[in-house]
Enzyme design. Structure first.
Site, PDB file in Angstrom:
ATOM      1  N   HIS A  14       0.805  -1.285  -0.105  1.00 15.47           N
ATOM      2  CA  HIS A  14      -0.039  -0.047  -0.042  1.00 15.47           C
ATOM      3  C   HIS A  14       0.873   1.313   0.005  1.00 15.47           C
ATOM      4  O   HIS A  14       1.442   1.541   1.031  1.00 15.47           O
ATOM      5  CB  HIS A  14      -0.954   0.130   1.170  1.00 15.47           C
ATOM      6  CG  HIS A  14      -1.891   1.223   1.275  1.00 15.47           C
ATOM      7  ND1 HIS A  14      -3.144   0.937   1.808  1.00 15.47           N
ATOM      8  CD2 HIS A  14      -1.724   2.358   0.959  1.00 15.47           C
ATOM      9  CE1 HIS A  14      -3.698   2.087   1.971  1.00 15.47           C
ATOM     10  NE2 HIS A  14      -2.939   2.965   1.581  1.00 15.47           N
ATOM     11  N   HIS A  16       1.438   5.299  -1.575  1.00 14.55           N
ATOM     12  CA  HIS A  16       0.997   6.567  -2.678  1.00 14.55           C
ATOM     13  C   HIS A  16       1.978   7.112  -3.400  1.00 14.55           C
ATOM     14  O   HIS A  16       2.956   7.581  -2.631  1.00 14.55           O
ATOM     15  CB  HIS A  16      -0.076   7.727  -1.926  1.00 14.55           C
ATOM     16  CG  HIS A  16      -1.227   7.236  -1.130  1.00 14.55           C
ATOM     17  ND1 HIS A  16      -2.545   6.957  -1.481  1.00 14.55           N
ATOM     18  CD2 HIS A  16      -1.171   6.413   0.119  1.00 14.55           C
ATOM     19  CE1 HIS A  16      -3.352   6.716  -0.646  1.00 14.55           C
ATOM     20  NE2 HIS A  16      -2.424   6.053   0.339  1.00 14.55           N
ATOM     21  N   LEU A  17       2.164   6.901  -4.796  1.00 15.23           N
ATOM     22  CA  LEU A  17       3.479   7.486  -5.428  1.00 15.23           C
ATOM     23  C   LEU A  17       2.973   8.894  -5.918  1.00 15.23           C
ATOM     24  O   LEU A  17       4.006   9.743  -6.464  1.00 15.23           O
ATOM     25  CB  LEU A  17       3.612   6.564  -6.601  1.00 15.23           C
ATOM     26  CG  LEU A  17       4.234   5.109  -6.147  1.00 15.23           C
ATOM     27  CD1 LEU A  17       4.393   4.500  -7.480  1.00 15.23           C
ATOM     28  CD2 LEU A  17       5.387   5.249  -5.123  1.00 15.23           C
ATOM     29  N   ARG A  18       1.653   8.961  -5.775  1.00 16.23           N
ATOM     30  CA  ARG A  18       1.169  10.480  -6.306  1.00 16.23           C
ATOM     31  C   ARG A  18       1.472  10.837  -7.710  1.00 16.23           C
ATOM     32  O   ARG A  18       1.766   9.767  -8.491  1.00 16.23           O
ATOM     33  CB  ARG A  18       2.023  11.853  -5.632  1.00 16.23           C
ATOM     34  CG  ARG A  18       1.775  11.752  -3.868  1.00 16.23           C
ATOM     35  CD  ARG A  18       0.294  11.688  -3.358  1.00 16.23           C
ATOM     36  NE  ARG A  18       0.458  11.854  -1.945  1.00 16.23           N
ATOM     37  CZ  ARG A  18      -0.783  11.584  -1.387  1.00 16.23           C
ATOM     38  NH1 ARG A  18      -1.759  11.077  -1.939  1.00 16.23           N
ATOM     39  NH2 ARG A  18      -0.913  11.804   0.000  1.00 16.23           N
ATOM     40  N   ASN A  42      -5.747   7.251  -5.624  1.00 15.34           N
ATOM     41  CA  ASN A  42      -6.424   8.311  -5.269  1.00 15.34           C
ATOM     42  C   ASN A  42      -5.713   9.486  -5.598  1.00 15.34           C
ATOM     43  O   ASN A  42      -5.447  10.503  -5.060  1.00 15.34           O
ATOM     44  CB  ASN A  42      -6.625   8.275  -3.840  1.00 15.34           C
ATOM     45  CG  ASN A  42      -5.482   8.319  -2.911  1.00 15.34           C
ATOM     46  OD1 ASN A  42      -4.382   7.826  -3.330  1.00 15.34           O
ATOM     47  ND2 ASN A  42      -5.477   9.174  -1.801  1.00 15.34           N
ATOM     48  N   LYS A 100      -9.610  -0.507  -5.160  1.00 18.39           N
ATOM     49  CA  LYS A 100      -9.576   0.314  -3.766  1.00 18.39           C
ATOM     50  C   LYS A 100     -11.022   0.856  -3.688  1.00 18.39           C
ATOM     51  O   LYS A 100     -11.492   1.699  -4.447  1.00 18.39           O
ATOM     52  CB  LYS A 100      -8.469   1.015  -3.809  1.00 18.39           C
ATOM     53  CG  LYS A 100      -8.060   2.156  -2.602  1.00 18.39           C
ATOM     54  CD  LYS A 100      -7.717   1.167  -1.401  1.00 18.39           C
ATOM     55  CE  LYS A 100      -7.974   2.094  -0.193  1.00 18.39           C
ATOM     56  NZ  LYS A 100      -6.712   2.708   0.205  1.00 18.39           N
ATOM     57  N   HIS A 137     -10.187   1.045   2.684  1.00 19.81           N
ATOM     58  CA  HIS A 137      -9.926   2.387   3.406  1.00 19.81           C
ATOM     59  C   HIS A 137     -11.301   2.113   4.513  1.00 19.81           C
ATOM     60  O   HIS A 137     -12.434   2.550   4.353  1.00 19.81           O
ATOM     61  CB  HIS A 137     -10.013   3.393   3.040  1.00 19.81           C
ATOM     62  CG  HIS A 137      -9.332   4.572   4.003  1.00 19.81           C
ATOM     63  ND1 HIS A 137      -8.453   5.107   4.154  1.00 19.81           N
ATOM     64  CD2 HIS A 137     -10.235   4.932   4.959  1.00 19.81           C
ATOM     65  CE1 HIS A 137      -8.302   6.019   5.151  1.00 19.81           C
ATOM     66  NE2 HIS A 137      -9.378   5.816   5.782  1.00 19.81           N
ATOM     67  N   HIS A 252       2.909  14.696   1.494  1.00 18.70           N
ATOM     68  CA  HIS A 252       2.119  15.986   1.213  1.00 18.70           C
ATOM     69  C   HIS A 252       3.357  16.823   1.505  1.00 18.70           C
ATOM     70  O   HIS A 252       4.085  16.781   2.130  1.00 18.70           O
ATOM     71  CB  HIS A 252       1.091  16.152   2.295  1.00 18.70           C
ATOM     72  CG  HIS A 252      -0.245  15.430   2.030  1.00 18.70           C
ATOM     73  ND1 HIS A 252      -1.205  15.644   1.077  1.00 18.70           N
ATOM     74  CD2 HIS A 252      -0.329  14.400   2.676  1.00 18.70           C
ATOM     75  CE1 HIS A 252      -1.891  14.504   1.137  1.00 18.70           C
ATOM     76  NE2 HIS A 252      -1.798  13.797   2.131  1.00 18.70           N
ATOM     77  N   ALA A 264      -3.673  14.743   5.941  1.00 23.05           N
ATOM     78  CA  ALA A 264      -3.368  13.761   6.366  1.00 23.05           C
ATOM     79  C   ALA A 264      -2.529  12.887   5.615  1.00 23.05           C
ATOM     80  O   ALA A 264      -2.727  12.733   4.299  1.00 23.05           O
ATOM     81  CB  ALA A 264      -4.828  12.868   6.730  1.00 23.05           C
TER      82      ALA A 264
HETATM   83  C1  NCD Z   1      -3.551   9.115   2.415  1.00 25.32           C
HETATM   84  C2  NCD Z   1      -3.370  10.170   1.370  1.00 25.32           C
HETATM   85  O1  NCD Z   1      -2.909  11.176   1.436  1.00 25.32           O
HETATM   86  O2  NCD Z   1      -3.526  10.010  -0.031  1.00 25.32           O
HETATM   87  N1  NCD Z   1      -3.592   9.644   3.653  1.00 25.32           N
HETATM   88  C3  NCD Z   1      -3.445   9.212   4.802  1.00 25.32           C
HETATM   89  O3  NCD Z   1      -3.677  10.005   5.918  1.00 25.32           O
HETATM   90  N2  NCD Z   1      -3.286   7.890   5.011  1.00 25.32           N
HETATM   91  C4  NCD Z   1      -4.827   8.245   1.980  1.00 25.32           C
HETATM   92  C5  NCD Z   1      -5.198   7.269   2.775  1.00 25.32           C
HETATM   93  O4  NCD Z   1      -4.706   6.299   2.452  1.00 25.32           O
HETATM   94  O5  NCD Z   1      -6.154   7.520   3.771  1.00 25.32           O
HETATM   95 ZN    ZN Z   2      -3.519   5.093   1.953  1.00 29.77          ZN
END
Ligand code: NCD
Ligand code: ZN
Length: 346
Positions: A14, A16-18, A42, A100, A137, A252, A264
């Site tokens: 799991h 997030h590579l953005r 996402n 997802k 999630h 972020h 978050a």
């Molecule tokens: C994740 C994000 O910023 O994409 N943020 C997080 O706090 N975990 C999204 C997610 O997995 O809830």
């Molecule tokens: Zn996540």
């Protein structure tokens, strides 16, 4: 005292590579030590179609360092109107992994997420039949629900029903954070697994809120009580086979974290393996590390184990407070500004 440890090259189930300017930072960070990563959909424009997924995969692959065997596995973003035909298209792609589910409004870029899972029955049926995992999630998105209770509410109100309706569907409850989630996964059958992040094993809500506010530890699901952290640690320490590493590394920019309305997400990818090793060492569970990072997930999802090995050494390293400098970005990694006891022998 163990000073050196050899494990299979790990997987991160799991991450997030953005997109855009962050890819040159995130992709090499995950490719550095990881074998496979499950990449979350996402994006600002969520990946709801096979075409979008294919384009994103192409973009990611451009940033994989030469000679690396890193394999990004792609996911589709579930909505109330997702169609079976679209999933069938996605299943034709190389390295398509799963679907997802974000409850609408629950986290970053989840506005297009699911309002009512009953609208998704046809696609869930297809997934069950085709062996495609549902990655959840698991938090309720009702704003009236207390933020510390949202995980257990989701389990009781939504997850229980989906599992009754689709008993053979492979489901992963992502980034579990509460003792209720730990107990739920422990007590459920072979089709239900969970990922765990480093921050939920390492910290509790006192670390986030008890002294000063630590925005770089703020994530969804929010860090919980010490007893919740302990419940996750117990699963890991006993070597429970259906829990595995899903870092939920979610960068972020610094200004979006250190902000009056902060985002978050914890950016854990840059020193993830070193930190996880440190956590397992502190838990007295180094003998369970290999299965947690390189075996349990592959077994659950039916992927082959790697034969590549990687060596960890008890040798202190300093984690910098920004890993974006070279790209004119400010990104604070998990553990930034501290030193930890383990490093990877490169
Ligand atoms: C994740 C994000 O910023 O994409 N943020 C997080 O706090 N975990 C999204 C997610 O997995 O809830
Ligand atoms: Zn996540």
């Amino acid at each position: 005292m163990l000073n050196e440890l050899s494990i299979l090259r790990p997987d991160d189930w799991h991450v997030h590579l953005r997109e855009g300017a962050l890819l040159p930072i995130t992709v090499p960070a995950s490719a550095r030590y990881f074998n496979r990563c499950v990449v979350m959909p996402n994006l600002q424009q969520p990946l709801t179609t096979a075409k979008q997924i294919a384009n994103y995969a192409k973009e990611i692959r451009q940033h994989i360092p030469q000679g690396s065997k890193f394999q990004p596995l792609l996911t589709m973003y579930l909505t109330d109107t997702s169609e079976v035909a679209e999933l069938e298209e996605a299943l034709k792609l190389d390295d398509f992994f799963g679907v997802k589910c974000y409850p609408c409004g629950v986290t970053t870029n989840s506005k297009a997420g699911v309002r009512d899972l009953n609208n998704c029955n046809a696609i869930l049926e297809k997934m069950q039949q085709a062996g495609v995992p549902l990655l959840v999630h698991g938090e309720s998105s009702e704003t009236k629900d207390d933020v510390f209770d949202r995980e257990k509410i989701f389990i009781n109100d939504s997850l229980v029903k989906v599992r009754q309706q689709f008993p053979e569907l492979k489901i992963t409850l992502e980034h579990i954070s509460s003792k209720e989630a730990a107990a739920y996964v422990r007590d459920s059958g072979p089709h239900m697994a969970a990922t765990i992040t480093p921050q939920h094993l390492w910290f509790n809500r006192n670390d986030l809120l008890g002294d000063n506010l630590k925005p770089h530890l703020y994530c969804k699901p929010i860090l919980k009580r010490e007893e919740d952290r302990q419940a996750l640690c117990s699963l890991v320490k006993e070597g429970f086979p259906r829990v595995f590493l899903g870092s939920d590394s979610a960068p972020h920019r610094r200004q979006d974290k250190e902000n009056s309305c902060g985002c978050a997400g914890v950016f854990s990818a840059p020193y993830l393996l070193e930190i996880i090793t440190q956590i397992f060492d502190e838990l007295g569970a180094l003998d369970k590390l290999n299965d947690f990072v390189a075996v349990n997930g592959a077994n659950f999802y039916g992927y082959p184990l790697t034969s590549d090995k990687i060596t960890l050494k008890r040798q202190a390293i300093e984690i910098p407070d920004n890993v974006g400098q070279q790209h004119n970005e400010q990104l604070v990694p998990l553990g930034g500004g501290t030193s930890i006891n383990w490093s990877v022998d490169e």
